[in-house]
Write a protein that holds these residues in place. Structure first.
Motif, PDB file in Angstrom:
ATOM      1  N   ALA A 139     -30.055 -15.536  -3.166  1.00  0.00           N
ATOM      2  CA  ALA A 139     -29.309 -16.669  -2.628  1.00  0.00           C
ATOM      3  C   ALA A 139     -27.864 -16.560  -3.087  1.00  0.00           C
ATOM      4  CB  ALA A 139     -29.907 -18.002  -3.090  1.00  0.00           C
ATOM      5  N   GLN A 140     -26.980 -17.224  -2.356  1.00  0.00           N
ATOM      6  CA  GLN A 140     -25.580 -17.266  -2.766  1.00  0.00           C
ATOM      7  C   GLN A 140     -25.459 -17.994  -4.095  1.00  0.00           C
ATOM      8  OE1 GLN A 140     -23.069 -15.712  -0.986  1.00  0.00           O
ATOM      9  NE2 GLN A 140     -21.879 -16.109  -2.833  1.00  0.00           N
ATOM     10  N   GLY A 141     -24.707 -17.420  -5.020  1.00  0.00           N
ATOM     11  CA  GLY A 141     -24.494 -18.042  -6.327  1.00  0.00           C
ATOM     12  C   GLY A 141     -23.043 -18.410  -6.525  1.00  0.00           C
ATOM     13  N   LEU A 142     -22.565 -18.236  -7.736  1.00  0.00           N
ATOM     14  CA  LEU A 142     -21.183 -18.551  -8.089  1.00  0.00           C
ATOM     15  C   LEU A 142     -20.564 -17.344  -8.785  1.00  0.00           C
ATOM     16  CD1 LEU A 142     -21.719 -22.093  -9.685  1.00  0.00           C
ATOM     17  CD2 LEU A 142     -20.994 -21.599  -7.335  1.00  0.00           C
ATOM     18  N   HIS A 143     -19.261 -17.229  -8.669  1.00  0.00           N
ATOM     19  CA  HIS A 143     -18.568 -16.179  -9.389  1.00  0.00           C
ATOM     20  C   HIS A 143     -18.286 -16.642 -10.815  1.00  0.00           C
ATOM     21  CE1 HIS A 143     -15.316 -13.176 -10.213  1.00  0.00           C
ATOM     22  NE2 HIS A 143     -16.174 -12.427  -9.557  1.00  0.00           N
ATOM     23  N   ARG A 144     -18.030 -15.689 -11.696  1.00  0.00           N
ATOM     24  CA  ARG A 144     -17.734 -16.034 -13.093  1.00  0.00           C
ATOM     25  C   ARG A 144     -16.496 -16.925 -13.222  1.00  0.00           C
ATOM     26  NH1 ARG A 144     -19.515 -10.535 -14.474  1.00  0.00           N
ATOM     27  NH2 ARG A 144     -21.191 -10.630 -16.019  1.00  0.00           N
ATOM     28  N   THR A 145     -15.617 -16.870 -12.259  1.00  0.00           N
ATOM     29  CA  THR A 145     -14.392 -17.669 -12.336  1.00  0.00           C
ATOM     30  C   THR A 145     -14.625 -19.129 -11.953  1.00  0.00           C
ATOM     31  OG1 THR A 145     -13.839 -16.973 -10.085  1.00  0.00           O
ATOM     32  CG2 THR A 145     -12.896 -15.688 -11.888  1.00  0.00           C
ATOM     33  N   ASP A 146     -15.774 -19.452 -11.384  1.00  0.00           N
ATOM     34  CA  ASP A 146     -16.068 -20.821 -10.971  1.00  0.00           C
ATOM     35  C   ASP A 146     -16.327 -21.678 -12.205  1.00  0.00           C
ATOM     36  OD1 ASP A 146     -17.669 -23.169  -9.978  1.00  0.00           O
ATOM     37  OD2 ASP A 146     -17.377 -22.138  -8.059  1.00  0.00           O
ATOM     38  N   GLU A 147     -15.762 -22.873 -12.251  1.00  0.00           N
ATOM     39  CA  GLU A 147     -15.928 -23.745 -13.414  1.00  0.00           C
ATOM     40  C   GLU A 147     -17.376 -24.171 -13.612  1.00  0.00           C
ATOM     41  OE1 GLU A 147     -14.774 -27.986 -11.212  1.00  0.00           O
ATOM     42  OE2 GLU A 147     -13.465 -27.142 -12.765  1.00  0.00           O
ATOM     43  N   ARG A 148     -18.202 -24.049 -12.563  1.00  0.00           N
ATOM     44  CA  ARG A 148     -19.617 -24.417 -12.668  1.00  0.00           C
ATOM     45  C   ARG A 148     -20.486 -23.274 -13.189  1.00  0.00           C
ATOM     46  NH1 ARG A 148     -20.595 -25.714  -6.613  1.00  0.00           N
ATOM     47  NH2 ARG A 148     -19.138 -23.942  -6.512  1.00  0.00           N
ATOM     48  N   TYR A 149     -19.886 -22.106 -13.373  1.00  0.00           N
ATOM     49  CA  TYR A 149     -20.682 -20.940 -13.751  1.00  0.00           C
ATOM     50  C   TYR A 149     -21.429 -21.111 -15.076  1.00  0.00           C
ATOM     51  CZ  TYR A 149     -21.902 -16.337 -15.499  1.00  0.00           C
ATOM     52  OH  TYR A 149     -22.589 -15.284 -16.050  1.00  0.00           O
ATOM     53  N   PRO A 150     -20.829 -21.649 -16.153  1.00  0.00           N
ATOM     54  CA  PRO A 150     -21.608 -21.802 -17.386  1.00  0.00           C
ATOM     55  C   PRO A 150     -22.872 -22.638 -17.199  1.00  0.00           C
ATOM     56  CG  PRO A 150     -19.269 -22.087 -17.822  1.00  0.00           C
ATOM     57  CD  PRO A 150     -19.421 -22.052 -16.328  1.00  0.00           C
TER      58      PRO A 150
ATOM     59  N   ALA B  14     -13.456  -8.329 -12.480  1.00  0.00           N
ATOM     60  CA  ALA B  14     -13.556  -9.667 -11.890  1.00  0.00           C
ATOM     61  C   ALA B  14     -12.243 -10.432 -11.984  1.00  0.00           C
ATOM     62  CB  ALA B  14     -14.657 -10.454 -12.593  1.00  0.00           C
ATOM     63  N   GLY B  15     -11.197  -9.778 -12.489  1.00  0.00           N
ATOM     64  CA  GLY B  15      -9.913 -10.448 -12.625  1.00  0.00           C
ATOM     65  C   GLY B  15      -9.803 -11.308 -13.867  1.00  0.00           C
ATOM     66  N   LEU B  16     -10.685 -11.068 -14.858  1.00  0.00           N
ATOM     67  CA  LEU B  16     -10.692 -11.846 -16.094  1.00  0.00           C
ATOM     68  C   LEU B  16     -10.293 -10.956 -17.270  1.00  0.00           C
ATOM     69  CD1 LEU B  16     -14.065 -13.684 -15.419  1.00  0.00           C
ATOM     70  CD2 LEU B  16     -11.772 -14.638 -15.153  1.00  0.00           C
ATOM     71  N   ASP B  17     -10.016 -11.591 -18.411  1.00  0.00           N
ATOM     72  CA  ASP B  17      -9.601 -10.818 -19.574  1.00  0.00           C
ATOM     73  C   ASP B  17     -10.325 -11.286 -20.821  1.00  0.00           C
ATOM     74  OD1 ASP B  17      -8.401 -13.204 -20.307  1.00  0.00           O
ATOM     75  OD2 ASP B  17      -6.373 -12.554 -19.780  1.00  0.00           O
TER      76      ASP B  17
ATOM     77  N   SER C 144     -31.628 -13.098 -12.093  1.00  0.00           N
ATOM     78  CA  SER C 144     -30.376 -12.600 -12.649  1.00  0.00           C
ATOM     79  C   SER C 144     -29.252 -12.814 -11.648  1.00  0.00           C
ATOM     80  CB  SER C 144     -30.498 -11.106 -12.995  1.00  0.00           C
ATOM     81  OG  SER C 144     -30.827 -10.352 -11.834  1.00  0.00           O
ATOM     82  N   PHE C 145     -28.055 -12.434 -12.062  1.00  0.00           N
ATOM     83  CA  PHE C 145     -26.883 -12.525 -11.198  1.00  0.00           C
ATOM     84  C   PHE C 145     -26.397 -11.129 -10.834  1.00  0.00           C
ATOM     85  CE2 PHE C 145     -26.054 -16.476 -13.887  1.00  0.00           C
ATOM     86  CZ  PHE C 145     -26.638 -17.323 -12.958  1.00  0.00           C
ATOM     87  N   GLU C 146     -25.790 -11.040  -9.668  1.00  0.00           N
ATOM     88  CA  GLU C 146     -25.106  -9.817  -9.261  1.00  0.00           C
ATOM     89  C   GLU C 146     -23.694 -10.198  -8.835  1.00  0.00           C
ATOM     90  OE1 GLU C 146     -26.419  -5.983  -6.843  1.00  0.00           O
ATOM     91  OE2 GLU C 146     -26.344  -7.760  -5.563  1.00  0.00           O
ATOM     92  N   PHE C 147     -22.712  -9.505  -9.405  1.00  0.00           N
ATOM     93  CA  PHE C 147     -21.321  -9.839  -9.133  1.00  0.00           C
ATOM     94  C   PHE C 147     -20.598  -8.685  -8.471  1.00  0.00           C
ATOM     95  CE2 PHE C 147     -22.391 -12.325 -12.975  1.00  0.00           C
ATOM     96  CZ  PHE C 147     -22.140 -13.601 -12.490  1.00  0.00           C
ATOM     97  N   THR C 148     -19.794  -9.004  -7.466  1.00  0.00           N
ATOM     98  CA  THR C 148     -18.753  -8.105  -7.008  1.00  0.00           C
ATOM     99  C   THR C 148     -17.431  -8.774  -7.369  1.00  0.00           C
ATOM    100  OG1 THR C 148     -18.785  -9.114  -4.799  1.00  0.00           O
ATOM    101  CG2 THR C 148     -20.164  -7.159  -5.142  1.00  0.00           C
TER     102      THR C 148
END
Length: 455
Positions: A276-287, A397-400, A321-325
């Motif tokens: 199913a569609q999830g959320l990216h790590r940058t989404d504030e709802r991810y935690p 993912a554009g994070l640091d 689990s999650f899968e991220f692009t």
């Protein structure tokens, strides 16, 4: 002398008043933020250098965006990854291995639809040698006819074996079901396509796609980050191009729908793969979603595992689990079952989806998952290799490293209400997927269950 009486573990763990209480969980230690330099070199390469750990080693992770629209790209990319370190204009295969061994090092390349990755390590004192071998491959890989032919033929044999494996078949069918003919689907090339790859194809792909601009190099270990920047600029300064490495096209939003049955003649087990569609790590709802996912099926004490493994015995292992692009995140749920319980297992998975959406995790479930998430993050980044891989993943993912150091506090701040909101993403109607198995054995049961497209 009195002979000692042997006591079982159960006896040791009990008192006259009942089982011994477990001690309370201690407060997890804070995530130690490494000393990091994050910069872009003149050739467009992003460099992340971090001092981490006392072991006199350095871990290296180079990730180059490596997407391709051409149907032959996957086959040529696999051959390139197998042969890029087999010799250069100045080093043959033996010399590459000898130079790395002299500094306690290793280096290998892997490729997927998103990127070409180089993974290596060496003694801290041998960082310059590791970088020089890497630079030599990036700027002067020879791709001789003998090396390409030998690695290509071995790859064809491995692919023939891999494509007969149920898990590989299930993954490919899920990818095709989710994304059609998107380049992301081409994870395992066809052996026939690989067999047609020649040295000229690999050299052309290297010249066109092995580019510094848009790529990221991560170095983690017993090093001075500022000195490492100077060393990388010196050694990799000759790796240049005006072009930018090719990013994977954005994935379409994943919509829920029927599950598709894929017939595998004679199979005694079935592979269930739902997404199913999830959320990216940058989404504030991810935690909150991370904690919800652990409660659902992300670790051994989860609802799904308790149901279809511990209670029903339908599977040895179930996972969520999650899968991220780069700009996307999906939820993956999988289990392998015996043919005779395939429909029953799918029914229970759907039940747990619905229960998750309607009966969110309790306070106890949330707290258990929270502690597991924080502990897992601390454990996975405690080693130099783990930290290097994590920083490389976040960079893609554009994070640091700032996101990493702040994530335990984000997990601690998540409320039960936020987890309940995230848990609604597990509504059964949001999921789709595939079941791979013998249709003659499992088709009737799945048809009676409904929501399954039969072959």
């Amino acid at each position: 002398m009195t002979q000692a009486t042997h006591r079982s573990a159960e006896e040791i763990g009990r008192t006259d008043a009942g089982p011994r209480p477990l001690p309370p969980l201690g407060e997890p230690r804070p995530l130690r933020t490494p000393d990091v330099v994050d910069t872009e070199l003149p050739n467009g390469l992003r460099l992340i250098a971090a001092r981490h750990g006392a072991v006199p080693m350095v871990e290296a992770r180079l990730r180059i965006p490596f997407a391709g629209e051409d149907a032959a790209h996957a086959a040529r990319a696999e051959v390139l990854a197998e042969t890029v370190l087999t010799g250069t204009a100045t080093r043959d295969r033996v010399q590459v291995d000898t130079d790395l061994a002299a500094v306690g090092g290793e280096l290998h390349a892997v490729v997927d639809p998103e990127r070409l990755s180089f993974v290596g390590s060496a003694l801290s004192s041998g960082l310059d040698t590791l970088l020089e071998v890497l630079a030599d491959a990036l700027t002067g890989a020879a791709y001789t006819s003998d090396e390409v032919a030998g690695e290509r033929d071995r790859l064809v044999e491995r692919l023939a074996v891999a494509r007969s494996q149920p898990r590989v078949i299930a993954r490919e069918e899920l990818q095709r079901h989710r994304y059609g003919d998107h380049p992301f689907v081409r994870e395992v090339p066809q052996a026939s396509d690989v067999g047609e790859v020649g040295p000229e194809h690999v050299r052309e792909l290297h010249a066109r796609s092995v580019l510094p601009r848009g790529a990221t190099l991560v170095l983690v270990g017993d090093l001075d980050p500022h000195t490492a920047v100077d060393e990388v600029a010196r050694v990799l300064g000759g790796w240049r191009s005006d072009a930018t490495a090719a990013e994977l096209p954005a994935l379409p939003e994943l919509l829920g729908g029927d599950v598709r049955l894929v017939h595998r003649d004679g199979a005694v087990q079935s592979q269930l793969r739902l997404s199913a569609q999830g959320l990216h790590r940058t989404d504030e709802r991810y935690p909150a979603l991370q904690i919800a996912n652990l409660s659902f099926g992300g670790y051994f004490s989860s609802r799904l595992v308790e149901n279809i493994r511990e209670d029903k015995g339908y599977t040895y292992g179930a996972h969520s689990s999650f899968e991220f692009t780069k700009a996307n995140g999906t939820i993956l749920v999988d289990a392998d079952t015996a043919s005779e319980v395939t429909a029953a297992a799918l029914l229970e998975m759907r039940y747990e989806f619905g229960r998750m959406a309607l009966v969110p995790p309790t306070d106890a479930e949330v707290e258990s998952a929270r502690q597991y998430a924080i502990g897992g993050l601390l454990t996975s980044t405690s080693s130099q290799a783990g930290m290097a891989s994590m920083l490389a993943t976040l960079a893609a993912a554009g994070l640091d490293h700032h996101w990493l150091s702040a994530h335990p506090d984000r997990l601690r701040a998540v409320t039960a209400e936020q987890v309940a909101e995230a848990a609604r993403l597990y509504s059964p109607t949001r999921f789709t997927g595939v079941v791979v198995g013998d249709a003659a054995k499992i088709g009737d049961g799945l048809a009676a269950l409904g929501g399954v497209v039969l072959p």
